[in-house]
Design a protein around this motif. Sequence first.
Motif, PDB file in Angstrom:
ATOM      1  N   LEU A 213      29.179  54.610  34.604  1.00  0.00           N
ATOM      2  CA  LEU A 213      29.091  53.309  34.038  1.00  0.00           C
ATOM      3  C   LEU A 213      29.928  53.232  32.766  1.00  0.00           C
ATOM      4  O   LEU A 213      30.933  52.092  32.627  1.00  0.00           O
ATOM      5  CB  LEU A 213      27.591  53.333  33.421  1.00  0.00           C
ATOM      6  N   LEU A 214      30.198  54.488  32.036  1.00  0.00           N
ATOM      7  CA  LEU A 214      31.084  54.367  30.927  1.00  0.00           C
ATOM      8  C   LEU A 214      32.510  54.133  31.240  1.00  0.00           C
ATOM      9  O   LEU A 214      33.183  53.323  30.605  1.00  0.00           O
ATOM     10  CB  LEU A 214      30.954  55.446  29.942  1.00  0.00           C
ATOM     11  N   ASP A 215      32.946  54.741  32.365  1.00  0.00           N
ATOM     12  CA  ASP A 215      34.310  54.774  32.842  1.00  0.00           C
ATOM     13  C   ASP A 215      34.586  53.334  33.136  1.00  0.00           C
ATOM     14  O   ASP A 215      35.632  52.663  32.861  1.00  0.00           O
ATOM     15  CB  ASP A 215      34.698  55.533  34.113  1.00  0.00           C
ATOM     16  N   GLY A 216      33.634  52.549  34.080  1.00  0.00           N
ATOM     17  CA  GLY A 216      33.927  51.120  34.351  1.00  0.00           C
ATOM     18  C   GLY A 216      33.886  50.537  33.008  1.00  0.00           C
ATOM     19  O   GLY A 216      34.767  49.481  33.181  1.00  0.00           O
ATOM     20  N   VAL A 217      33.100  50.607  31.989  1.00  0.00           N
ATOM     21  CA  VAL A 217      33.109  49.795  30.883  1.00  0.00           C
ATOM     22  C   VAL A 217      34.595  49.996  30.145  1.00  0.00           C
ATOM     23  O   VAL A 217      35.113  49.094  29.578  1.00  0.00           O
ATOM     24  CB  VAL A 217      32.045  50.139  29.998  1.00  0.00           C
ATOM     25  N   GLU A 218      34.905  51.270  30.125  1.00  0.00           N
ATOM     26  CA  GLU A 218      36.418  51.664  29.427  1.00  0.00           C
ATOM     27  C   GLU A 218      37.453  50.442  30.140  1.00  0.00           C
ATOM     28  O   GLU A 218      38.302  50.300  29.581  1.00  0.00           O
ATOM     29  CB  GLU A 218      36.856  52.693  29.517  1.00  0.00           C
ATOM     30  N   ARG A 219      37.484  50.718  31.498  1.00  0.00           N
ATOM     31  CA  ARG A 219      38.619  49.993  32.311  1.00  0.00           C
ATOM     32  C   ARG A 219      38.375  48.259  32.061  1.00  0.00           C
ATOM     33  O   ARG A 219      39.371  47.819  31.540  1.00  0.00           O
ATOM     34  CB  ARG A 219      38.171  50.257  33.831  1.00  0.00           C
ATOM     35  N   LEU A 220      37.137  47.886  31.975  1.00  0.00           N
ATOM     36  CA  LEU A 220      36.973  46.320  31.754  1.00  0.00           C
ATOM     37  C   LEU A 220      37.431  46.078  30.414  1.00  0.00           C
ATOM     38  O   LEU A 220      38.059  45.044  29.981  1.00  0.00           O
ATOM     39  CB  LEU A 220      35.626  45.948  31.828  1.00  0.00           C
ATOM     40  N   HIS A 221      37.087  47.013  29.430  1.00  0.00           N
ATOM     41  CA  HIS A 221      37.628  46.700  27.990  1.00  0.00           C
ATOM     42  C   HIS A 221      39.230  46.786  27.959  1.00  0.00           C
ATOM     43  O   HIS A 221      39.605  45.863  27.156  1.00  0.00           O
ATOM     44  CB  HIS A 221      36.822  47.760  27.208  1.00  0.00           C
ATOM     45  N   ARG A 222      39.648  47.452  28.666  1.00  0.00           N
ATOM     46  CA  ARG A 222      41.282  47.748  28.467  1.00  0.00           C
ATOM     47  C   ARG A 222      41.866  46.536  29.111  1.00  0.00           C
ATOM     48  O   ARG A 222      42.953  46.031  28.668  1.00  0.00           O
ATOM     49  CB  ARG A 222      41.707  49.102  29.135  1.00  0.00           C
ATOM     50  N   ARG A 223      41.120  45.894  30.087  1.00  0.00           N
ATOM     51  CA  ARG A 223      41.656  44.536  30.440  1.00  0.00           C
ATOM     52  C   ARG A 223      41.397  43.495  29.871  1.00  0.00           C
ATOM     53  O   ARG A 223      41.955  42.378  30.242  1.00  0.00           O
ATOM     54  CB  ARG A 223      41.059  44.579  32.174  1.00  0.00           C
ATOM     55  N   GLY A 224      40.476  43.575  29.091  1.00  0.00           N
ATOM     56  CA  GLY A 224      40.183  42.210  28.284  1.00  0.00           C
ATOM     57  C   GLY A 224      39.239  41.599  28.816  1.00  0.00           C
ATOM     58  O   GLY A 224      39.360  40.098  29.239  1.00  0.00           O
ATOM     59  N   TRP A 225      38.324  41.949  29.702  1.00  0.00           N
ATOM     60  CA  TRP A 225      37.502  41.382  30.566  1.00  0.00           C
ATOM     61  C   TRP A 225      36.561  40.589  29.824  1.00  0.00           C
ATOM     62  O   TRP A 225      36.129  40.601  28.893  1.00  0.00           O
ATOM     63  CB  TRP A 225      36.715  42.291  31.597  1.00  0.00           C
ATOM     64  N   THR A 226      36.347  39.461  30.768  1.00  0.00           N
ATOM     65  CA  THR A 226      35.142  38.498  30.058  1.00  0.00           C
ATOM     66  C   THR A 226      34.122  38.042  31.190  1.00  0.00           C
ATOM     67  O   THR A 226      34.823  38.142  32.322  1.00  0.00           O
ATOM     68  CB  THR A 226      35.610  37.166  29.351  1.00  0.00           C
ATOM     69  N   SER A 227      33.170  37.590  30.929  1.00  0.00           N
ATOM     70  CA  SER A 227      32.290  37.247  32.031  1.00  0.00           C
ATOM     71  C   SER A 227      32.850  35.807  32.621  1.00  0.00           C
ATOM     72  O   SER A 227      32.509  35.738  33.886  1.00  0.00           O
ATOM     73  CB  SER A 227      30.968  36.557  31.459  1.00  0.00           C
ATOM     74  N   GLY A 228      33.610  35.087  32.077  1.00  0.00           N
ATOM     75  CA  GLY A 228      34.342  33.917  32.747  1.00  0.00           C
ATOM     76  C   GLY A 228      35.519  34.352  33.848  1.00  0.00           C
ATOM     77  O   GLY A 228      35.879  33.648  34.659  1.00  0.00           O
ATOM     78  N   SER A 229      35.849  35.584  33.784  1.00  0.00           N
ATOM     79  CA  SER A 229      36.935  35.964  34.464  1.00  0.00           C
ATOM     80  C   SER A 229      36.491  36.526  35.849  1.00  0.00           C
ATOM     81  O   SER A 229      37.037  36.818  36.841  1.00  0.00           O
ATOM     82  CB  SER A 229      37.795  37.147  34.038  1.00  0.00           C
ATOM     83  N   GLY A 230      35.242  36.703  35.999  1.00  0.00           N
ATOM     84  CA  GLY A 230      34.360  36.841  37.262  1.00  0.00           C
ATOM     85  C   GLY A 230      34.391  38.350  37.485  1.00  0.00           C
ATOM     86  O   GLY A 230      34.570  39.054  36.623  1.00  0.00           O
ATOM     87  N   SER A 231      33.917  38.709  38.557  1.00  0.00           N
ATOM     88  CA  SER A 231      33.688  40.313  38.911  1.00  0.00           C
ATOM     89  C   SER A 231      34.900  40.962  39.010  1.00  0.00           C
ATOM     90  O   SER A 231      36.117  40.376  39.375  1.00  0.00           O
ATOM     91  CB  SER A 231      33.078  40.477  40.322  1.00  0.00           C
ATOM     92  N   GLY A 232      34.863  42.266  39.080  1.00  0.00           N
ATOM     93  CA  GLY A 232      36.020  43.254  39.073  1.00  0.00           C
ATOM     94  C   GLY A 232      36.694  42.809  40.408  1.00  0.00           C
ATOM     95  O   GLY A 232      37.971  43.212  40.523  1.00  0.00           O
ATOM     96  N   GLU A 233      35.904  42.665  41.551  1.00  0.00           N
ATOM     97  CA  GLU A 233      36.665  42.509  42.717  1.00  0.00           C
ATOM     98  C   GLU A 233      37.527  41.179  42.966  1.00  0.00           C
ATOM     99  O   GLU A 233      38.723  41.185  43.218  1.00  0.00           O
ATOM    100  CB  GLU A 233      35.418  42.373  43.911  1.00  0.00           C
ATOM    101  N   ALA A 234      36.911  40.178  42.188  1.00  0.00           N
ATOM    102  CA  ALA A 234      37.752  38.836  41.862  1.00  0.00           C
ATOM    103  C   ALA A 234      38.975  39.165  41.273  1.00  0.00           C
ATOM    104  O   ALA A 234      40.147  38.564  41.514  1.00  0.00           O
ATOM    105  CB  ALA A 234      37.052  37.776  41.511  1.00  0.00           C
ATOM    106  N   MET A 235      38.587  40.008  40.185  1.00  0.00           N
ATOM    107  CA  MET A 235      39.990  40.133  39.430  1.00  0.00           C
ATOM    108  C   MET A 235      40.990  41.096  40.191  1.00  0.00           C
ATOM    109  O   MET A 235      42.196  40.760  40.094  1.00  0.00           O
ATOM    110  CB  MET A 235      39.607  41.328  38.048  1.00  0.00           C
ATOM    111  N   ALA A 236      40.721  41.955  40.951  1.00  0.00           N
ATOM    112  CA  ALA A 236      41.579  42.633  42.043  1.00  0.00           C
ATOM    113  C   ALA A 236      42.236  41.924  42.772  1.00  0.00           C
ATOM    114  O   ALA A 236      43.518  41.929  43.207  1.00  0.00           O
ATOM    115  CB  ALA A 236      40.832  43.885  42.554  1.00  0.00           C
ATOM    116  N   ALA A 237      41.655  40.853  43.482  1.00  0.00           N
ATOM    117  CA  ALA A 237      42.072  39.999  44.626  1.00  0.00           C
ATOM    118  C   ALA A 237      43.146  39.002  43.965  1.00  0.00           C
ATOM    119  O   ALA A 237      44.040  38.724  44.510  1.00  0.00           O
ATOM    120  CB  ALA A 237      40.946  39.222  45.108  1.00  0.00           C
ATOM    121  N   SER A 238      42.911  38.841  42.693  1.00  0.00           N
ATOM    122  CA  SER A 238      43.837  37.734  41.838  1.00  0.00           C
ATOM    123  C   SER A 238      45.049  38.424  41.325  1.00  0.00           C
ATOM    124  O   SER A 238      45.731  37.936  40.737  1.00  0.00           O
ATOM    125  CB  SER A 238      43.031  37.184  40.902  1.00  0.00           C
ATOM    126  N   GLY A 239      45.006  39.926  41.471  1.00  0.00           N
ATOM    127  CA  GLY A 239      46.124  40.614  41.145  1.00  0.00           C
ATOM    128  C   GLY A 239      46.164  40.816  39.332  1.00  0.00           C
ATOM    129  O   GLY A 239      46.899  41.260  38.789  1.00  0.00           O
TER     130      GLY A 239
END
Length: 241
Positions: A213-239
């Motif tokens: 879980l913490l590894d995943g949180v760290e990756r999302l944090h580095r990406r600047g993830w927000t709930s408006g950007s959707g799931s990780g799968e959607a982010m990967a699909a959009s490049g």
Amino acid sequence: MARSTAEARRTPLNRDRVLATAIALADAEGIEAVNMRRLSQELGVVPMALYKHVANKDELLDAMVDTVVTEIDAPDPNLIWRSAIRSRILSARAMLLRHPWARRVMESRTTPTPAVLAYMDSTIATFDAGGLSIDLTHHVMHALGSRIFGFTQELYADATSAAPAPPAAAAAQLAAAYPHIAAVVASRPHDGHSVVGTGCDDQFEFEFTLDLLLDGVERLHRRGWTSGSGSGEAMAASGTG
């Protein structure tokens, strides 16, 4: 576990002593042993004397939880957020191993106690100090769930009793019917004291999931993830991943 009645009577009764005795009783015999009559016997006083320090059993249980929660290590300001969170959660787990009754009491309460709220608040503060957005932190707290207090709720688990192993013939039939489950179960040595009976090593599984879980949180944090950007799968699909 009680001292002599005469010795107990010589010690002034106060709230701290009531709570310490109740916690020691719960540690030794389980939370079921804790009631006002039994506690008064342990303290060498009449039951009514307890009500000067705790209004009722619910207040007693809440205060017991608040007392043991303060045993969890404070956040270490010298650690990066991920290490600080991991260390603190493992400290919470160690506390629950010392006081296994506390989990049941916490799960039974409909409102968090002040110490529980303070622990959650300081955990969120650690994420904030690490630069995580409040949006990401909101979802991380949901994802961690009970893990921030050092325990998980396993499927079909009964933490109070371990299911006996099935006879060899029955085990062979189960393995034939469910070969993939059998393969996973046989993949590692099992701990007979696991919350899932003859299941896996609880501590290893807890730390594995926490790190995942913490590894995943760290990756999302580095990406600047927000709930408006959707799931990780959607982010990967959009490049954007």
